[in-house]
Write an enzyme that holds these catalytic residues in place. Structure first.
Site, short mmCIF file in Angstrom:
data_model
loop_
_atom_site.label_atom_id
_atom_site.label_comp_id
_atom_site.label_asym_id
_atom_site.label_seq_id
_atom_site.Cartn_x
_atom_site.Cartn_y
_atom_site.Cartn_z
NE ARG A 127 -2.79 0.98 3.49
CZ ARG A 127 -3.57 0.88 4.57
NH1 ARG A 127 -4.96 0.53 4.22
NH2 ARG A 127 -3.24 1.08 5.88
CB SER A 128 1.70 3.55 -2.47
OG SER A 128 2.35 4.58 -2.80
N GLY A 129 -0.54 4.74 -1.32
CA GLY A 129 -1.49 5.92 -0.83
C GLY A 129 -2.88 5.56 -0.36
CB SER A 137 -3.15 -1.48 -2.28
OG SER A 137 -4.32 -0.55 -1.76
CB VAL A 199 5.08 8.44 -5.38
CG1 VAL A 199 6.21 7.85 -6.62
CG2 VAL A 199 5.09 9.91 -5.13
N GLY A 200 4.17 5.32 -5.30
CA GLY A 200 4.34 3.88 -5.66
C GLY A 200 3.34 3.31 -6.71
N GLY A 201 1.96 3.50 -6.58
CA GLY A 201 0.81 3.01 -7.21
C GLY A 201 0.79 4.02 -8.46
CE1 TYR A 495 -7.62 7.35 -13.39
CE2 TYR A 495 -8.50 7.51 -15.95
CZ TYR A 495 -7.96 8.13 -14.74
OH TYR A 495 -7.30 9.31 -14.90
#
Length: 523
Positions: A127-129, A137, A199-201, A495
């Site tokens: 999980r990034s954001g 995630s 940023v990661g995703g 998306y």
């Protein structure tokens, strides 16, 4: 070794400063997930949480109370729900919740999490954001842990080289803030428009924003990366090789390891950029303007990005109608933009007073509906977006839709108008047409006019409200099937929409083929 095992070894104002009501829905681009090898249940201690924590403890000297959260810990629920943006997945069933969450502070913690999850036969979600449209995630139907990268959010900017190293747990807002403030506004980065997205995703799925026609995707501007693979090894671009490096940029992330840090090429932006937001209803010739926009938006000067955001609104008589907001960013001044529009899109009737000049970093605030009176530090607030229940779908278009068919689309949108969502049409062309469809695993390039996002967000969690909202978005999406790409009907991976069977679309024809070759060749 079979493929699964090999995968286990490898993440309405005309003013541009629009009101938050128009842009308070933050468009969500991030997801990351990574499969770890699964052992037989009989060989695994069923108390995953305690066993995982014990394993992490054997690999780390840190205080585990600030690092690992088991499902029976008092802080678990707070940490688990902290960055879940889609409230449709806020209350998941217990068997879809993680056994443990680890919030690493350095790469060694990520290494330990990978090694321990592999040893225990647990899947991993990264999980990034927390903005994944379908919640992948942070939920799964098999035992798993979450590596929450929230604490890996460092950004290091090199102005001389015009590059930055950004960790995957940083948000776009944090990235943009540090790039702009460290370069005194001369540098930017072509990512998405929602500052709270991770940023990661964002990068792993491509990452499109309002600079896409000038500089391409976020993933097009990655020059190096640091990955932790399933053996716990830390690899940079040279160590992983070009095929692996190719696979992590635009394919959707996670399957080839945990990308903990990206080196990105920054782009030069002018001191002043210009934006405008011009609303047109059906009574104000919206249909003809939309039809014309389809023919020219991808051919406009690459410094100019004009998207359309469609709403269902009430006209002066209180009757539901369609409003098309022509929302733009131009890399230049008002004096440069007005004559450019006058020669390339005069029908829009743009005037200098419709426009607003600002710095590039201020345009990030404006596009997200944040007042320019707010300090730039608001971009560092990971929680500034209002959470809600939402659903999205996506399409790509290669041929203009006729005026007659647009009028039919308006009728479909107006059905059940009280529960209507929005549509965003983002133009391609420019740099996107110059980059090969096999350059990275993002094949949506030359020949595309624009990308569509169908989006519905609501705050009432009642089942009937969700049913009506989903009914609206499905009707519009189904109607649009005749006008978008076919065989396959392609989609933008960030998306995410699990309703469609072949979500990755053309990715499987070009990008997945190379990814499989990469998988067998180097992992």
């Amino acid at each position: 070794m079979n493929m699964e095992a090999k995968m286990a070894s490898s993440s309405s104002s005309s003013s541009y400063v629009v009101t938050s009501s128009l842009f308070s829905f933050c468009f969500v681009f991030s997801f990351c997930f990574f499969f770890s090898s699964v052992s037989s249940a009989s060989s695994i201690d069923l108390n995953y949480g305690q066993t995982f924590a014990h394993c992490i403890g054997s690999h780390s000297s840190n205080n585990l109370s600030n690092l690992v959260y088991g499902s029976d810990d008092r802080s678990f629920s707070t940490v688990f729900h902290s960055s879940i943006q889609n409230l449709r997945f806020y209350n998941t069933t217990p068997n879809q919740n993680p056994q443990s969450i680890i919030t690493p502070y350095n790469f060694t913690h990520v290494q330990a999490a990978i090694i321990c999850s592999k040893k225990l036969g647990l899947q991993v979600r990264i999980r990034s954001g927390g903005h994944d449209y379908e919640g992948l995630s942070y939920k799964s139907d098999v035992p798993f842990i979450i590596i929450d990268l929230v604490n890996l959010n460092n950004v290091r900017v090199d102005n001389k080289e015009a590059t930055a190293w950004v960790q995957s747990g940083a948000t776009l807002g944090e990235l943009y803030y540090h790039v702009a403030t460290n370069s005194t506004g001369s540098l930017g980065f072509p990512g998405g428009t929602c500052p709270s997205v991770g940023v990661g995703g964002q990068i792993s799925g491509g990452g499109q924003g309002m600079l896409v026609r000038k500089f391409g995707l976020a993933a097009d501007n990655v020059v190096d990366a640091i990955v932790v693979n399933a053996d716990g090894k830390v690899l940079d671009r040279q160590a992983m090789g070009e095929d692996w490096f190719w696979a992590i940029r635009g394919s959707g992330g996670g399957s080839f390891g945990v990308v903990v840090e990206w080196k990105i090429a920054l782009v030069h932006v002018p001191n002043k950029v210009t934006g405008f937001n011009i609303p047109k209803t059906l009574e104000n010739n919206a249909t003809k303007l939309v039809h014309l926009w389809q023919q020219i938006s991808h051919q406009l000067h690459e410094d100019l990005f004009i998207r359309i955001i469609f709403f269902v609104v009430q006209d002066s008589q209180g009757v539901a109608t369609i409003q098309a907001n022509f929302n733009a960013l131009f890399l230049g001044t008002i004096d440069q933009l007005v004559p450019l529009i006058g020669s390339s899109f005069p029908e829009l009737g743009l005037k200098a007073e419709d426009c607003g000049e600002m710095s590039w970093i201020e345009s990030i605030l404006a596009t997200d509906g944040i007042s320019l009176s707010q300090p730039l530090e608001v971009l560092l607030d990971r929680n500034q977006v209002q959470k809600g229940f939402f659903k999205s779908k996506t399409d790509f278009v290669t041929e203009p839709i006729s005026e007659t068919d647009l009028k039919s689309l308006w009728k479909v949108m107006l059905e059940g108008s009280s529960e209507a969502g929005v549509m965003l049409w983002d133009p391609y062309g420019g740099k996107m047409s110059e980059i090969s469809e096999s350059s990275i695993p993002f094949p949506h390039r030359a020949g595309l006019l624009y990308n569509i996002q169908y989006f519905s967000k609501w705050q009432n969690g009642e089942a009937l409200v969700e049913e009506r909202r989903l009914d609206w978005i499905n009707r519009v999406y189904n109607f649009m099937g005749q006008f978008v790409t076919k065989n396959p009907r392609t989609a933008y991976v960030n998306y995410r929409d699990l309703d469609i069977v072949n979500f990755m679309g053309r990715f499987f024809f070009i990008s997945f083929l190379r990814a499989v070759i990469c998988l067998y060749g180097i992992l």
